[in-house]
Design a protein around this motif. Structure first.
Motif, PDB file in Angstrom:
ATOM      1  N   SER A  42      16.004  -0.595 -52.368  1.00 51.27           N
ATOM      2  CA  SER A  42      16.066  -0.829 -53.814  1.00 51.27           C
ATOM      3  C   SER A  42      15.849   0.444 -54.624  1.00 51.27           C
ATOM      4  O   SER A  42      16.115   0.460 -55.830  1.00 51.27           O
ATOM      5  CB  SER A  42      15.015  -1.862 -54.226  1.00 51.27           C
ATOM      6  OG  SER A  42      13.715  -1.376 -53.947  1.00 51.27           O
ATOM      7  N   MET A  61      22.371  -6.987 -54.711  1.00 50.42           N
ATOM      8  CA  MET A  61      21.073  -7.374 -55.249  1.00 50.42           C
ATOM      9  C   MET A  61      21.169  -8.741 -55.895  1.00 50.42           C
ATOM     10  O   MET A  61      22.094  -9.011 -56.671  1.00 50.42           O
ATOM     11  CB  MET A  61      20.591  -6.358 -56.287  1.00 50.42           C
ATOM     12  CG  MET A  61      19.187  -6.647 -56.812  1.00 50.42           C
ATOM     13  SD  MET A  61      18.661  -5.487 -58.111  1.00 50.42           S
ATOM     14  CE  MET A  61      19.636  -6.097 -59.495  1.00 50.42           C
ATOM     15  N   SER A  62      20.233  -9.608 -55.557  1.00 52.33           N
ATOM     16  CA  SER A  62      20.152 -10.933 -56.153  1.00 52.33           C
ATOM     17  C   SER A  62      18.790 -11.064 -56.822  1.00 52.33           C
ATOM     18  O   SER A  62      17.754 -10.966 -56.165  1.00 52.33           O
ATOM     19  CB  SER A  62      20.331 -12.021 -55.079  1.00 52.33           C
ATOM     20  OG  SER A  62      20.112 -13.301 -55.627  1.00 52.33           O
ATOM     21  N   MET A  63      18.790 -11.291 -58.142  1.00 60.99           N
ATOM     22  CA  MET A  63      17.542 -11.411 -58.897  1.00 60.99           C
ATOM     23  C   MET A  63      17.543 -12.726 -59.652  1.00 60.99           C
ATOM     24  O   MET A  63      18.578 -13.137 -60.186  1.00 60.99           O
ATOM     25  CB  MET A  63      17.380 -10.250 -59.875  1.00 60.99           C
ATOM     26  CG  MET A  63      16.070 -10.272 -60.648  1.00 60.99           C
ATOM     27  SD  MET A  63      15.849  -8.824 -61.729  1.00 60.99           S
ATOM     28  CE  MET A  63      17.022  -9.211 -63.027  1.00 60.99           C
ATOM     29  N   GLN A 333      10.392 -13.213 -64.644  1.00 63.64           N
ATOM     30  CA  GLN A 333      11.068 -12.667 -63.474  1.00 63.64           C
ATOM     31  C   GLN A 333      10.487 -13.255 -62.194  1.00 63.64           C
ATOM     32  O   GLN A 333       9.269 -13.396 -62.061  1.00 63.64           O
ATOM     33  CB  GLN A 333      10.963 -11.143 -63.454  1.00 63.64           C
ATOM     34  CG  GLN A 333      11.693 -10.464 -64.599  1.00 63.64           C
ATOM     35  CD  GLN A 333      11.749  -8.956 -64.459  1.00 63.64           C
ATOM     36  OE1 GLN A 333      11.381  -8.403 -63.433  1.00 63.64           O
ATOM     37  NE2 GLN A 333      12.204  -8.281 -65.502  1.00 63.64           N
ATOM     38  N   GLU A 335      11.802 -13.602 -57.746  1.00 64.82           N
ATOM     39  CA  GLU A 335      12.075 -12.734 -56.613  1.00 64.82           C
ATOM     40  C   GLU A 335      13.363 -11.937 -56.789  1.00 64.82           C
ATOM     41  O   GLU A 335      14.292 -12.364 -57.474  1.00 64.82           O
ATOM     42  CB  GLU A 335      12.168 -13.554 -55.322  1.00 64.82           C
ATOM     43  CG  GLU A 335      13.431 -14.386 -55.172  1.00 64.82           C
ATOM     44  CD  GLU A 335      13.458 -15.649 -56.017  1.00 64.82           C
ATOM     45  OE1 GLU A 335      14.528 -16.267 -56.141  1.00 64.82           O
ATOM     46  OE2 GLU A 335      12.393 -16.035 -56.560  1.00 64.82           O
ATOM     47  N   THR A 336      13.391 -10.758 -56.162  1.00 68.89           N
ATOM     48  CA  THR A 336      14.589  -9.929 -56.092  1.00 68.89           C
ATOM     49  C   THR A 336      14.834  -9.555 -54.644  1.00 68.89           C
ATOM     50  O   THR A 336      13.940  -9.045 -53.963  1.00 68.89           O
ATOM     51  CB  THR A 336      14.438  -8.645 -56.929  1.00 68.89           C
ATOM     52  OG1 THR A 336      14.226  -8.991 -58.295  1.00 68.89           O
ATOM     53  CG2 THR A 336      15.690  -7.780 -56.820  1.00 68.89           C
ATOM     54  N   THR A 338      17.308  -7.343 -52.107  1.00 71.29           N
ATOM     55  CA  THR A 338      18.283  -6.258 -52.066  1.00 71.29           C
ATOM     56  C   THR A 338      18.650  -5.972 -50.606  1.00 71.29           C
ATOM     57  O   THR A 338      17.772  -5.809 -49.760  1.00 71.29           O
ATOM     58  CB  THR A 338      17.728  -4.968 -52.697  1.00 71.29           C
ATOM     59  OG1 THR A 338      17.227  -5.257 -54.003  1.00 71.29           O
ATOM     60  CG2 THR A 338      18.801  -3.910 -52.798  1.00 71.29           C
TER      61      THR A 338
END
Length: 345
Positions: A42, A61-63, A333, A335-336, A338
């Motif tokens: 990331s 990337m998935s956020m 916000q 989880e993210t 990558t």
């Protein structure tokens, strides 16, 4: 004040590590040809290449953002409606595809280019005449193009220090539109978080320190994104100030595990888009933008040091917020994730 705190932390940590390495009098250079030779996937601009070196990369990337915060406290959509907003967001998943290329014309300079494709989806609800009406909006397309360079200051005694200078070109759309219950069947301009670009020429400055031992490595990176002027819709996104610190353990020649701690400060949007009604939805009100964040991440790198896959590196990281303090009312916000693949020639 927070910016100086971040800078102080960076200098303090770097000084401790440099002092420790000098005492051990190691004579080898910092080595990028190992699984932990790159930062967690990331982190951008974490390394450079020797003269003639070329690298191509792809990151996904998935956020996800879900629920609402006011400052650091959770609030309900009903409370947001009661604050005067007709529409409030419920959830916003964002997916981003990033293509990158690096080329080193000299041992000190590495040129960098990155393009990205973004897909934004937002679920919302509208309160009208006592009824709750759910609906969704979306936007997708290419974002801003980034061009720049990395300059190596030193690489000795198992330590490395380099700086980066990048320019973001406003190639991403700031005119994304979709249909809402109030506009149907016509489209209206979507709020700030749903746009694909900044609309401004932005400069990114960074400095990165790296250190290694036989089976461990670490890094500190301080970075700032500065916006210049307003875009064609009379606003500019807030400046960003970021500090990343990471630590990795090399368990084999092909595998390493990492932990990362990130501090992030985002300034409020400057100006307002005259096409948006700030009392219609929280995301159209610029007072609901910016904040301070602390995020933590866990990841791993797989690296092929030899064989037919030599030069390939696969990185994965799962990151989650540890602290959030937002301006106004914003989505929380979550989880993210990558994932990235890199290939060096």
């Amino acid at each position: 004040m927070k910016k100086f705190i971040f800078l102080g932390i960076f200098v303090f940590l770097s000084s401790l590590i440099i002092a420790q390495e000098k005492e051990e009098k190691q004579l080898t250079n910092w080595n990028g040809n190992r699984p932990d030779g790159h930062a967690p996937i990331s982190v951008m601009g974490d390394h450079y290449h020797s003269k003639g070196g070329i690298m191509f990369s792809y990151r996904y990337m998935s956020m996800n953002m879900k629920g609402l915060l006011s400052g650091s406290d959770e609030v309900s959509n009903t409370e947001a409606h009661d604050a005067g907003y007709m529409v409030t967001p419920l959830e916003m998943p964002m997916k981003m595809h990033m293509l990158g290329a690096m080329y080193a014309p000299t041992d000190r300079i590495t040129l960098v280019a990155m393009a990205m494709y973004t897909q934004n989806d937002m679920d919302l609800q509208m309160r009208m005449m006592g009824n709750i009406v759910p609906f969704s909006t979306s936007s997708s397309g290419f974002g801003d193009l980034k061009l720049g360079m990395i300059y190596k200051f030193l690489n000795k005694n198992s330590q490395s220090l380099h700086g980066s200078l990048n320019f973001s070109l406003p190639t991403g759309s700031i005119e994304e539109m979709d249909v809402t219950p109030m506009s149907s069947p016509n489209e209206v301009q979507l709020p700030y978080p749903m746009q694909l670009g900044s609309g401004t020429f932005d400069t990114e400055l960074g400095v990165t320190y790296l250190g290694q031992k036989e089976t461990i490595s670490w890094g500190n990176q301080l970075k700032a994104i500065v916006r210049f002027g307003d875009n064609s819709n009379d606003y500019s996104f807030g400046n960003k100030y970021e500090l990343n610190n990471w630590f990795a353990v090399k368990t084999d020649d092909w595998l390493s595990f990492s932990v990362r701690l990130q501090g992030l400060i985002v300034d409020e949007i400057d100006g307002t888009n005259p096409n948006l009604n700030p009392m219609m939805v929280t995301t159209a009100d610029t007072t609901n933008s910016g904040g301070s964040y602390i995020n933590g991440g866990l990841g791993f790198n797989l690296y092929a040091p030899k064989g037919s896959l030599k030069g390939f590196r696969l990185g994965f990281e799962y990151a989650t917020p540890l602290y959030q303090d937002v301006n106004g009312i914003q989505l929380e916000q979550k989880e993210t994730i990558t994932v990235g693949l890199q290939y060096a020639l």
